[in-house]
Enzyme design. Structure first.
Site, mmCIF file in Angstrom:
data_model
loop_
_atom_site.group_PDB
_atom_site.id
_atom_site.type_symbol
_atom_site.label_atom_id
_atom_site.label_comp_id
_atom_site.label_asym_id
_atom_site.label_seq_id
_atom_site.Cartn_x
_atom_site.Cartn_y
_atom_site.Cartn_z
ATOM 1 C CD GLN A 1 -86.001 66.233 81.870
ATOM 2 O OE1 GLN A 1 -86.154 65.740 82.981
ATOM 3 N NE2 GLN A 1 -84.887 66.077 81.171
ATOM 4 C CG ASP B 1 -81.914 68.815 87.949
ATOM 5 O OD1 ASP B 1 -81.469 67.666 88.110
ATOM 6 O OD2 ASP B 1 -82.692 69.135 87.033
ATOM 7 C CE LYS C 1 -84.420 63.061 85.191
ATOM 8 N NZ LYS C 1 -84.270 64.414 84.610
#
Ligand code: NAD
Length: 295
Positions: free
Chosen positions: A98, A121, A54
């Site tokens: 994460q 997200d 990412k």
């Protein structure tokens, strides 16, 4: 029939070039590149490699990224305070924690502590609620990536019968909502481990999306000839011939399905690259909204 391979890598490269142009325009307009902060707790190797991928993708798109690394021993208070500091930090447009966290029981609380305007997200209940209502929202990256692959590959969804295998909160369930939304207009069947006769639901579908997390969940006898298959699964399958000791496999019998499906996404190189591209898109969108919102 030999299935057309839906090359997520090259479709994502197209999208990433578009996003890089948007990021550059925003940088020029506002004097600052969009910024993403990634919180990584613990040393899970898969999480480490996702975060590295990412960050590399951010750099290539002209997005600043900052990593907040916490030890596996970091407790609830440490993670919450890292998220709250990022909420207040004007340099940060998007926050990504994460998952999984070393203590998965606190994940919900951590997600809810995040400013929904920075939740790139798309996991915060505010964004999920807005998505269900069809309002502008940050949409979870993997389901958004699935829709984007199908759209860019010109697979018709309006009126199509789509069967989704898997009802997780990050993939299957939000995907079922997006597919049935006005403008996408698919007719959706959502399957899970309690579904009776899975093959009955997959054989009736024009498009089958598999997000079960189990290799070999969808086999050639389970689809009708010409159906489109999107394989979301990423599984590490032991493979002694590789230096790493494993290879990546999706949730389908790819080789068998290739002879029956009309089109299929590979693993790796299918949904994964598109998921990352959607994260970049959400980050640029977060920066644009924050910087152009009326005071
Ligand atoms: P999960 O374990 O949270 O959910 C799996 C779902 O599949 C559950 O709802 C379960 O009921 C269903 N399921 C499992 N086996 C089934 C079966 N035989 N029949 C019917 N339903 C079944 O997993 P998840 O987080 O949704 O992830 C799914 C897969 O997608 C994993 O392999 C994961 O690694 C992968 N993934 C990939 C990306 C990407 O970017 N490519 C992103 C997220 C997840």
């Amino acid at each position: 029939m030999t299935a057309r391979i839906l090359d997520g890598k090259s479709l994502a490269a197209e999208l990433r070039a578009e996003i890089a142009a948007e990021a550059a325009a925003l940088h020029a307009e506002t004097g600052r590149a969009p910024g993403l902060a990634v919180v990584l707790a613990g040393e899970d190797p898969a999480s480490r490699s996702y975060v590295t991928a990412k960050e590399k993708a951010c750099a290539a798109a002209g997005i600043r990224s900052r990593e907040i690394t916490l030890p596996a021993s970091a407790g609830r208070a440490d993670i919450l305070s890292a998220v709250r500091a990022l909420n207040e930090d004007d340099e940060v447009d998007g926050i990504l924690v994460q998952l999984p966290l070393p203590d998965s029981s606190i994940e919900r609380e951590v997600i809810e502590a995040m400013d929904p305007a920075k939740d790139v997200d798309g996991f915060h209940p505010v964004n999920i609620g807005r998505m269900v209502l069809g309002l502008p929202a940050f949409v979870p990256c993997t389901p958004a990536g699935v829709i984007e692959i199908l759209r860019r590959a010109e697979i018709p969804l309006s009126g199509a019968a789509v069967t989704v295998i898997g009802r997780s909160q990050i993939v299957g369930r939000p995907l079922s909502v997006l597919l049935s939304q006005k403008g996408v207009d698919a007719t959706v069947t959502l399957c899970h481990t309690r579904t009776n006769d899975l093959a009955r639901h997959t054989r009736g579908a024009d498009v089958v999306v598999v997000a079960a997390g189990r290799p070999g969940t969808l086999t050639a006898d389970m689809i009708r000839p010409g159906a489109v298959v999107v394989d979301v699964g990423v599984n590490r399958v032991p493979d002694a011939s590789r230096a790493s000791g494993y290879r990546l496999a999706g949730d389908t019998d790819f080789d068998g399905l290739r002879d029956v499906a009309g089109a299929i996404t590979p693993v790796p190189g299918g949904v994964g690259p598109m998921t990352i591209a959607m994260l970049l898109r959400n980050t640029v969108e977060a920066a644009r909204r924050r910087r152009t919102a009326p005071a």
